[in-house]
Design a protein around this motif. Structure first.
Motif, PDB file in Angstrom:
ATOM      1  N   LYS A  65       0.818  -1.208   0.000  1.00  0.00           N
ATOM      2  CA  LYS A  65       0.000   0.000   0.000  1.00  0.00           C
ATOM      3  C   LYS A  65       0.853   1.260   0.000  1.00  0.00           C
ATOM      4  N   ARG A  66       0.197   2.369  -0.266  1.00  0.00           N
ATOM      5  CA  ARG A  66       0.846   3.659  -0.186  1.00  0.00           C
ATOM      6  C   ARG A  66       1.291   3.937   1.256  1.00  0.00           C
ATOM      7  N   PRO A  67       2.484   4.468   1.528  1.00  0.00           N
ATOM      8  CA  PRO A  67       3.383   5.079   0.548  1.00  0.00           C
ATOM      9  C   PRO A  67       4.434   4.134  -0.041  1.00  0.00           C
ATOM     10  N   PHE A  68       4.562   2.902   0.504  1.00  0.00           N
ATOM     11  CA  PHE A  68       5.539   1.970  -0.080  1.00  0.00           C
ATOM     12  C   PHE A  68       5.151   1.605  -1.511  1.00  0.00           C
ATOM     13  N   SER A  69       3.878   1.326  -1.719  1.00  0.00           N
ATOM     14  CA  SER A  69       3.343   1.049  -3.058  1.00  0.00           C
ATOM     15  C   SER A  69       4.135  -0.020  -3.812  1.00  0.00           C
ATOM     16  N   ALA A  70       4.564  -1.047  -3.097  1.00  0.00           N
ATOM     17  CA  ALA A  70       5.297  -2.183  -3.661  1.00  0.00           C
ATOM     18  C   ALA A  70       6.704  -1.826  -4.148  1.00  0.00           C
ATOM     19  N   MET A  71       7.131  -0.585  -3.979  1.00  0.00           N
ATOM     20  CA  MET A  71       8.476  -0.185  -4.389  1.00  0.00           C
ATOM     21  C   MET A  71       9.433  -0.442  -3.232  1.00  0.00           C
TER      22      MET A  71
END
Length: 270
Positions: free
Chosen positions: A74-80
């Motif tokens: 989820k945001r803020p990681f957003s899978a990155m």
């Protein structure tokens, strides 16, 4: 020049000599200051190795060794995100640190050469001799040229460049996820979304009963713990100290009097 000097009085010569020495000293001081100026430290890219894991377009795995759980998707990681080897994970003390990673066009024609920003959320048992990023499928594919993500992922492993950067979580509050095993005599929490350094070197807790700050111990990943004496009351304030710049952030009364294990509480102190 010799004729002029012969007519100078001795005190004038001495004054001129002192002025000249003063100028030279000031000049040398300026050169030394510039030589030791390290304001650009950390801006250079260094060599590393990258692989990827999990779903091709996903967050690698749910949770990970830092304890962020489903938040990695989820945001803020957003899978990155990335799992780091021992050089990056650092027994959990590297959790939350942010890096820019980019592939080299010379390594793969699908590579865009543009850097992507990832957060360390997991540990990988990768080669300990090099800095190794085991990226999520989403992050790995983001290094590719448009429409070439899967071509890049098919390469599996190749050399990349990386550098440490500030974490930036806009419109996101500093958060504390209370461990499900917490109780009136034991308190543990995961600290996440730390703007700036991202990773943490120390955490302290202040109770309603006492103005003193109790040192919390690093438990695992991004989890910190402390034993509480009988009769200790909330609300609790939490003070964190970041690793890279030694910045102190105080979340006043962030844990309410009616706190519950398994809940998450946020602070605007970020």
């Amino acid at each position: 020049m010799e004729i002029i000097c012969n007519y100078l009085k001795p005190n004038y010569v001495l004054i001129a000599f002192i002025i000249l020495i003063s100028i030279l000293q000031n000049y040398c001081f300026c050169i030394t200051t510039q030589k030791h100026n390290n304001s650009s430290a950390g801006s250079r890219f260094s060599a590393a190795v990258a692989t990827w894991y999990g779903d091709p377009n996903g967050a690698g795995s749910v949770g990970g060794a830092c304890g962020y759980g489903f938040n990695v998707e989820k945001r803020p990681f957003s899978a990155m995100i990335a799992a780091g080897n021992a050089n990056l994970f650092q027994s959990g003390m590297g959790c939350g640190a942010c890096y820019q990673v980019k592939c080299r066009r010379s390594e793969n024609p699908a590579c865009s050469g543009k850097a992507v920003t990832v957060t360390i959320t997991h540990e990988c048992g990768c080669d300990s001799q090099n800095v190794h990023f085991d990226l999520s499928g989403a992050a790995f594919g983001s290094m590719a040229k448009p429409g070439r993500a899967q071509v890049l992922r098919n390469a599996g492993t190749f050399k990349v460049e990386y550098r440490r950067v500030r974490c930036n979580y806009p419109r996101t509050n500093l958060a504390f996820d209370i461990d499900k095993g917490s109780n009136p005599n034991y308190f543990a929490c995961v600290v996440k979304y730390v703007n700036g350094d991202g990773d943490i070197s120390a955490v302290n807790l202040q109770t309603r009963n006492d103005n003193e700050w109790l040192p919390m111990q690093h438990s695992w990943g991004a989890t910190w713990k402390v034993d509480l004496a009988n009769g200790v009351k909330a609300p609790f304030s939490i003070r964190i100290t970041t690793r890279r710049t030694n910045k102190t952030i105080v979340a006043r009364h962030v844990i309410p009097a009616d706190w519950q294990p398994g809940k998450s509480y946020q602070s605007l102190a970020n």
